[in-house]
Design an enzyme around this catalytic site. Structure first.
Site, PDB file in Angstrom:
ATOM      1  N   ASN A  36      17.621  20.801  57.812  1.00 43.75           N
ATOM      2  CA  ASN A  36      18.943  20.935  57.178  1.00 43.75           C
ATOM      3  C   ASN A  36      20.177  21.855  57.195  1.00 43.75           C
ATOM      4  O   ASN A  36      20.356  21.753  55.856  1.00 43.75           O
ATOM      5  CB  ASN A  36      17.641  20.971  56.436  1.00 43.75           C
ATOM      6  CG  ASN A  36      16.976  19.993  56.436  1.00 43.75           C
ATOM      7  OD1 ASN A  36      17.063  18.611  55.791  1.00 43.75           O
ATOM      8  ND2 ASN A  36      15.346  20.707  55.400  1.00 43.75           N
ATOM      9  N   HIS A 125      10.946  13.840  45.417  1.00 44.87           N
ATOM     10  CA  HIS A 125      10.135  15.181  46.473  1.00 44.87           C
ATOM     11  C   HIS A 125       8.300  15.113  46.478  1.00 44.87           C
ATOM     12  O   HIS A 125       8.068  14.683  45.049  1.00 44.87           O
ATOM     13  CB  HIS A 125      10.422  16.517  46.145  1.00 44.87           C
ATOM     14  CG  HIS A 125      11.871  16.362  46.807  1.00 44.87           C
ATOM     15  ND1 HIS A 125      12.878  16.465  46.767  1.00 44.87           N
ATOM     16  CD2 HIS A 125      12.163  16.090  48.330  1.00 44.87           C
ATOM     17  CE1 HIS A 125      13.728  17.076  47.488  1.00 44.87           C
ATOM     18  NE2 HIS A 125      13.770  16.577  48.847  1.00 44.87           N
ATOM     19  N   GLU A 169      16.692  12.132  42.564  1.00 47.58           N
ATOM     20  CA  GLU A 169      17.318  12.653  43.141  1.00 47.58           C
ATOM     21  C   GLU A 169      19.015  12.824  43.167  1.00 47.58           C
ATOM     22  O   GLU A 169      18.900  11.641  43.210  1.00 47.58           O
ATOM     23  CB  GLU A 169      16.598  13.498  44.505  1.00 47.58           C
ATOM     24  CG  GLU A 169      15.033  14.028  44.597  1.00 47.58           C
ATOM     25  CD  GLU A 169      14.750  13.586  45.933  1.00 47.58           C
ATOM     26  OE1 GLU A 169      14.840  13.649  47.350  1.00 47.58           O
ATOM     27  OE2 GLU A 169      13.021  13.762  45.847  1.00 47.58           O
ATOM     28  N   SER A 173      16.038  12.993  50.518  1.00 44.32           N
ATOM     29  CA  SER A 173      15.305  13.962  51.871  1.00 44.32           C
ATOM     30  C   SER A 173      14.797  12.021  52.733  1.00 44.32           C
ATOM     31  O   SER A 173      15.384  12.996  53.748  1.00 44.32           O
ATOM     32  CB  SER A 173      14.422  14.061  51.400  1.00 44.32           C
ATOM     33  OG  SER A 173      12.936  13.900  50.418  1.00 44.32           O
ATOM     34  N   ASP A 198      16.918  16.711  40.873  1.00 47.87           N
ATOM     35  CA  ASP A 198      17.172  18.003  41.931  1.00 47.87           C
ATOM     36  C   ASP A 198      18.380  17.496  42.755  1.00 47.87           C
ATOM     37  O   ASP A 198      18.737  16.419  43.451  1.00 47.87           O
ATOM     38  CB  ASP A 198      15.740  17.555  42.738  1.00 47.87           C
ATOM     39  CG  ASP A 198      15.374  18.568  44.544  1.00 47.87           C
ATOM     40  OD1 ASP A 198      16.258  18.642  45.270  1.00 47.87           O
ATOM     41  OD2 ASP A 198      14.312  18.980  44.119  1.00 47.87           O
ATOM     42  N   HIS A 201      19.802  18.593  48.390  1.00 44.33           N
ATOM     43  CA  HIS A 201      20.214  17.538  49.786  1.00 44.33           C
ATOM     44  C   HIS A 201      22.077  17.531  49.437  1.00 44.33           C
ATOM     45  O   HIS A 201      22.194  16.897  50.361  1.00 44.33           O
ATOM     46  CB  HIS A 201      19.804  16.364  50.396  1.00 44.33           C
ATOM     47  CG  HIS A 201      18.495  16.474  50.683  1.00 44.33           C
ATOM     48  ND1 HIS A 201      18.278  16.851  52.433  1.00 44.33           N
ATOM     49  CD2 HIS A 201      16.872  17.130  50.538  1.00 44.33           C
ATOM     50  CE1 HIS A 201      16.768  17.335  52.641  1.00 44.33           C
ATOM     51  NE2 HIS A 201      16.448  17.276  51.449  1.00 44.33           N
ATOM     52  N   LYS A 232      18.719  24.348  52.755  1.00 44.69           N
ATOM     53  CA  LYS A 232      19.110  23.492  53.172  1.00 44.69           C
ATOM     54  C   LYS A 232      20.642  23.219  53.356  1.00 44.69           C
ATOM     55  O   LYS A 232      20.669  24.879  54.445  1.00 44.69           O
ATOM     56  CB  LYS A 232      19.089  22.142  52.532  1.00 44.69           C
ATOM     57  CG  LYS A 232      17.592  21.982  52.387  1.00 44.69           C
ATOM     58  CD  LYS A 232      17.297  20.724  51.173  1.00 44.69           C
ATOM     59  CE  LYS A 232      15.477  20.829  51.279  1.00 44.69           C
ATOM     60  NZ  LYS A 232      14.576  21.487  50.764  1.00 44.69           N
TER      61      LYS A 232
END
Length: 384
Positions: A36, A125, A169, A173, A198, A201, A232
């Site tokens: 990541n 997640h 998110e 992910s 979230d 990423h 990440k």
């Protein structure tokens, strides 16, 4: 040693039968298409040096925090980091947790109350799912990025409910795709619900300064809470919840994963400060961010050129996934790529649904176009 419990051994045996047993990998010198570390910050000598300089300027010699933040561990670098987060992310208040997992566990186990409802994307997640399971709220999943399904669930569950929390998110992910946050927020606000995002990423990748999807879209003031993680693109460790001062006060009092754990050591906070200092210097023309964005565009063009488009999930992020159903098949292809020197990892069921196993390509600023072209050319020989 006591005999290992039979039921636990049976669960391990089942994983072995399904070719899904997890083992810790060793370090390798393969070309990195799995970490990541999108901007290469984890190995940046300038960040390492600046973190040391910050420690020398602000902290007496100390290897650990000595206790939880509420007892003895709230050293001065916490205040510096949280003030920086508020400024950089254009938010009223923030609180640092030891990890993204701790942040999501603390947020979702403590904020939703009995009688409340949580509506969450089915691909959310694992840490969010675990936090939700620890809450006293009712929880329902909606189909991945399906706003019609979300609206339908809201229509069924909003009436008479004290609070409704919608969770997603900004970049997923395991798929690398993104929801339509503007439309989602409109749906949420029509029902007086609250949106939690979230940004794990998206931080460091989305937007001219890498501040994440919410800020890129100008939505940050309308979002109830954001979770940003530093392990990440930031290349270090830790996480934070961003929100109102009332939310942060509440978490300090009721988020057990914050209250009952030893605080991060000064070095971790110094590295976060140094990483954000580096991120703040990244503009649209900066080499690292621009190289990453160019590599994403080149990867997508090569997928198309090599006839692989039908196998890939559509994504504009640094995460690009090639769906290869079956644990046996995807593990075999991953092993063949690894034998040729490419660090590509297979994502197996049950991490993803059975039949949706995939190779997950994580792109970085330091990948070359030659490496991208070669790994996709090799992949094409296996799947076409």
């Amino acid at each position: 040693m006591p005999k290992f419990p039979t039921k636990l051994q049976q669960k391990i045996d089942e994983r072995i039968r399904n070719n899904a047993l997890r083992v810790l990998p060793g370090l390798s010198d393969r070309i990195d298409f799995s970490s990541n570390d999108y901007l290469g910050f984890s190995k940046a000598s300038s960040i390492f040096s600046e973190a040391g300089a910050i420690l020398e300027r602000t902290v007496s010699q100390s290897n650990g925090a000595t206790g939880s933040r509420l007892i003895s561990g709230n050293h001065k670098l916490y205040g510096k980091v949280e003030a920086l987060l508020c400024d950089f992310h254009n938010i009223e208040a923030s609180v640092v947790f030891n990890s993204g997992y701790d942040a999501n566990i603390g947020l979702f186990s403590s904020v939703p109350q009995r009688g409340d409802v949580i509506l969450y994307d089915e691909f959310i997640h694992a840490s969010i799912r675990d936090g939700i399971q620890m809450s006293n709220a009712r929880a329902y999943k909606f189909k991945h990025n399906d706003l019609e399904n979300l609206e339908m669930l809201m229509g069924k569950n909003v009436d008479g409910v004290k609070e409704v929390y919608v969770v997603t998110e900004s970049v997923f992910s395991m798929d690398g795709d993104a929801p339509d946050l503007k439309k989602m927020l409109e749906i949420v606000e029509r029902s007086d619900a609250r949106l939690i995002i979230d940004e794990a990423h998206a931080l460091g990748v989305i937007g001219e300064n890498g501040a994440g999807m919410s800020q890129y879209l100008g939505l940050e003031s309308r979002v109830f809470a954001r979770v940003v993680t530093f392990g990440k693109a930031m290349g270090c460790h830790g996480a934070a919840v961003l929100g109102s001062s009332e939310l942060i006060t509440y978490l300090l009092n009721f988020a057990r994963s914050l209250i009952y754990t030893t605080a991060l050591p000064p070095h971790s906070l110094a590295t976060i400060l140094a990483s954000y200092g580096k991120l703040k210097s990244l503009g649209a023309g900066d080499s690292q961010l621009l190289k990453l964005l160019n590599n994403i565009a080149f990867f997508k063009s090569e997928v198309l050129h090599k006839g692989l488009k039908e196998h890939f999930i559509d994504s504009d992020s640094a995460i690009q996934c090639c769906v290869i159903p079956g644990n046996d098949k995807v593990k075999l292809i991953a092993a063949q790529l690894q034998e040729k020197g490419f660090g590509v990892k297979a994502i197996l069921s049950p991490t993803v649904p059975a039949g949706e196993e995939r190779l997950r390509f994580c792109l970085h600023s330091y990948n070359s176009t030659v490496e991208i072209s070669e790994v996709l050319g090799l992949l094409a020989t296996f799947v076409i």
